[in-house]
Design an enzyme around this catalytic site. Structure first.
Site, PDB file in Angstrom:
ATOM      1  N   SER A 254       5.877  -6.025  42.784  1.00  0.00           N
ATOM      2  CA  SER A 254       4.653  -5.531  43.412  1.00  0.00           C
ATOM      3  C   SER A 254       3.782  -4.810  42.398  1.00  0.00           C
ATOM      4  O   SER A 254       4.281  -4.226  41.428  1.00  0.00           O
ATOM      5  CB  SER A 254       4.980  -4.568  44.554  1.00  0.00           C
ATOM      6  OG  SER A 254       5.298  -3.284  44.045  1.00  0.00           O
ATOM      7  N   ASP A 255       2.480  -4.848  42.611  1.00  0.00           N
ATOM      8  CA  ASP A 255       1.621  -3.932  41.887  1.00  0.00           C
ATOM      9  C   ASP A 255       1.939  -2.526  42.392  1.00  0.00           C
ATOM     10  O   ASP A 255       2.657  -2.348  43.385  1.00  0.00           O
ATOM     11  CB  ASP A 255       0.146  -4.296  42.107  1.00  0.00           C
ATOM     12  CG  ASP A 255      -0.740  -3.871  40.936  1.00  0.00           C
ATOM     13  OD1 ASP A 255      -0.296  -3.066  40.111  1.00  0.00           O
ATOM     14  OD2 ASP A 255      -1.893  -4.347  40.861  1.00  0.00           O
ATOM     15  N   ALA A 256       1.418  -1.506  41.712  1.00  0.00           N
ATOM     16  CA  ALA A 256       1.820  -0.133  42.004  1.00  0.00           C
ATOM     17  C   ALA A 256       1.534   0.237  43.458  1.00  0.00           C
ATOM     18  O   ALA A 256       0.416   0.102  43.941  1.00  0.00           O
ATOM     19  CB  ALA A 256       1.095   0.825  41.072  1.00  0.00           C
TER      20      ALA A 256
END
Length: 484
Positions: A254-256
């Site tokens: 996942s992105d942050a």
């Protein structure tokens, strides 16, 4: 519950961060208990010896811990956060259009990362930057057409992984058509799935075919595909499209989750549960959270939320185990045998990327050089950029500057204006247009994304990036001797 198998599985899906040049005691303890790994940011980096020591401490706690960073070259660098990257980024490599060069640059980046114990590079960005006003991607993209992005995407993956570092193609299903930064809000892409298949997906398909060991999700909403959710929370996006249609078998990262596009309304723990339910394997926490005294507490709250979700039937323990197994493969670091390439490779690449439109005026050796100061994006951070670090006497210019004052300062001498993403900042665009209208010898050195906008009556120099090597190449093209 501290030592339970379920806690260990929940920890194995998390990739948070910590602040400082040494891991705190809690960070090492969580690795021993099964934490997936950590992402390193600029504040974790002093020099190669220090980073090597830091990663060795983490690996002593568990050999297969994932140690990641965002080292894209060009504008986005962590290993060279203090001084700027010695390599140009994707936009410069894309305009040169030499896949052998792209692979060599990324192999050199990978060799540097491997030499200090980093196992996962959150690169390359393979988004097709089809929107000039995109604040999140821009020069992080190889280009604005899928055919010009797919080939270098594959070359970048090959280069990184040849050096022993796992690549992460991002941001799936494509962040290039957005005009909102997902750090700040949830971007909307109003495009049918047929357009995504033609425009956004070919570079991901190329990266997967090249063997990319991970793919990062985007916090964007594509109504036809993701409904009202971001892609990070969309099973249809991750399981049906990425896994089943594109055939990706590696780790989905996942992105942050601290980004507002993911967790603004629901918080990080719930965002983590939804991301895992959609098909993510490894969940990133961003760099700002690590600066907070709550960093460890948020990890623990997220672990508790994941455990509760399994007990409630929202998540499958078997799926968590499969994710942890995939993640562990990103923590392996083969012995490094390649020497790190000399910095001359980056400068040579940056020189090939410079494009000059219009005639250069005479007398450039006596030019007045100013640098506009638009704010950095969240992904880039406060990395040194532009002509100021490589040329003596460059004057910084902020949004209150007067065109008349700058024209008077230049007098009869040429006026060189360095800027980045000038078209996206109304004050910068207006100032450059006023300078070009009032002075016959204006040169705009555009160090951001070279949009369709051009100032009338000015020479336009595009560097396709703002790293020191881009600046040095631009200075050379203007005959301005850079400082050593």
């Amino acid at each position: 519950m501290t030592g339970s198998p379920l806690r260990r599985l929940a920890l194995g899906t998390l990739l948070p961060a910590f602040h400082g040049h040494r891991p705190p005691d809690w960070a090492v303890r969580l690795v021993e208990e099964g934490l997936g790994g950590y992402t390193l940011f600029g504040y974790n980096i002093r020099d190669a010896a220090q980073v090597s020591s830091l990663t060795a401490q983490l690996r002593a706690a568990r050999p297969d811990v994932v140690i990641a960073t965002d080292e894209e070259g060009g504008d986005v660098t962590r290993l060279h956060y203090a001084e700027g990257s010695p390599y140009p980024g994707n936009a410069a490599l894309g305009v040169v259009d030499d896949v052998t060069l792209t692979e060599s640059v990324y192999r050199a980046i990978g060799a540097r990362l491997a030499s200090v114990g980093i196992t996962l590079d959150m690169a390359p960005a393979v988004d097709v930057n089809s929107a000039d006003d995109n604040p999140a991607i821009g020069t992080r993209s190889f280009g604005d057409r899928p055919a010009r992005v797919a080939a270098p995407a594959a070359a970048a993956v090959a280069g990184l992984q040849a050096a022993g570092v796992a690549a992460c193609a991002k941001h799936f299903p494509g962040h290039g058509a957005t005009v909102t930064d997902s750090h700040l809000d949830l971007p909307l892409v109003e495009a049918p799935l047929s357009v995504l298949r033609q425009r956004e997906l070919p570079p991901f398909a190329a990266a997967i075919a090249a063997g990319a060991r991970s793919v990062m999700t985007a916090h964007i909403r594509v109504p036809e595909l993701t409904g009202s959710s971001p892609a990070t929370f969309s099973r249809r996006t991750l399981r049906d499209l990425l896994r089943d249609e594109l055939g990706f078998t590696g780790a989905i990262v996942s992105d942050a989750l601290e980004m507002r596009g993911a967790s603004a309304a629901i918080g990080i723990p719930e965002a983590a549960v939804r991301a895992l339910a959609a098909g993510n394997d490894l969940l990133c926490f961003g760099g700002e959270l690590a600066k907070s005294p709550d960093a460890e507490a948020v990890v623990e709250k997220t672990v508790a939320a994941i455990i509760a979700a399994v007990e409630e039937g929202r998540l499958s323990e078997a799926d968590l185990a499969a994710s942890v197994a995939r993640n562990a493969l990103l923590g392996t670091l083969p012995a490094v045998t390649d020497a790190v390439a000399a910095d001359s490779l980056g400068l040579a690449a940056a020189r090939r990327a410079v494009r000059v439109s219009g005639d250069l005026p005479a007398g450039l050796a006596d030019a007045v050089v100013v640098q506009l100061m638009p704010p950095a994006t969240a992904a880039v951070g406060e990395v040194p950029w532009g002509l100021a670090p490589v040329l003596p006497g460059v004057r910084p210019v902020v949004d209150t500057a007067s065109a008349a004052d700058l024209i008077a300062l230049a007098g009869t001498r040429p006026l060189v204006v360095a800027s980045r993403d000038t078209h996206r900042h109304p004050w910068a665009r207006t100032l450059v247009e006023a300078l070009a209208a009032g002075h016959p010898g204006v040169i705009l050195v555009e160090m951001g994304w070279p949009a369709a906008w051009r100032p009338a009556n000015a020479t336009y120099v595009a560097t396709y990036g703002a790293a020191p090597v881009n600046a040095r190449a631009a200075a050379e093209s203007l005959g301005l001797p850079p400082s050593q």
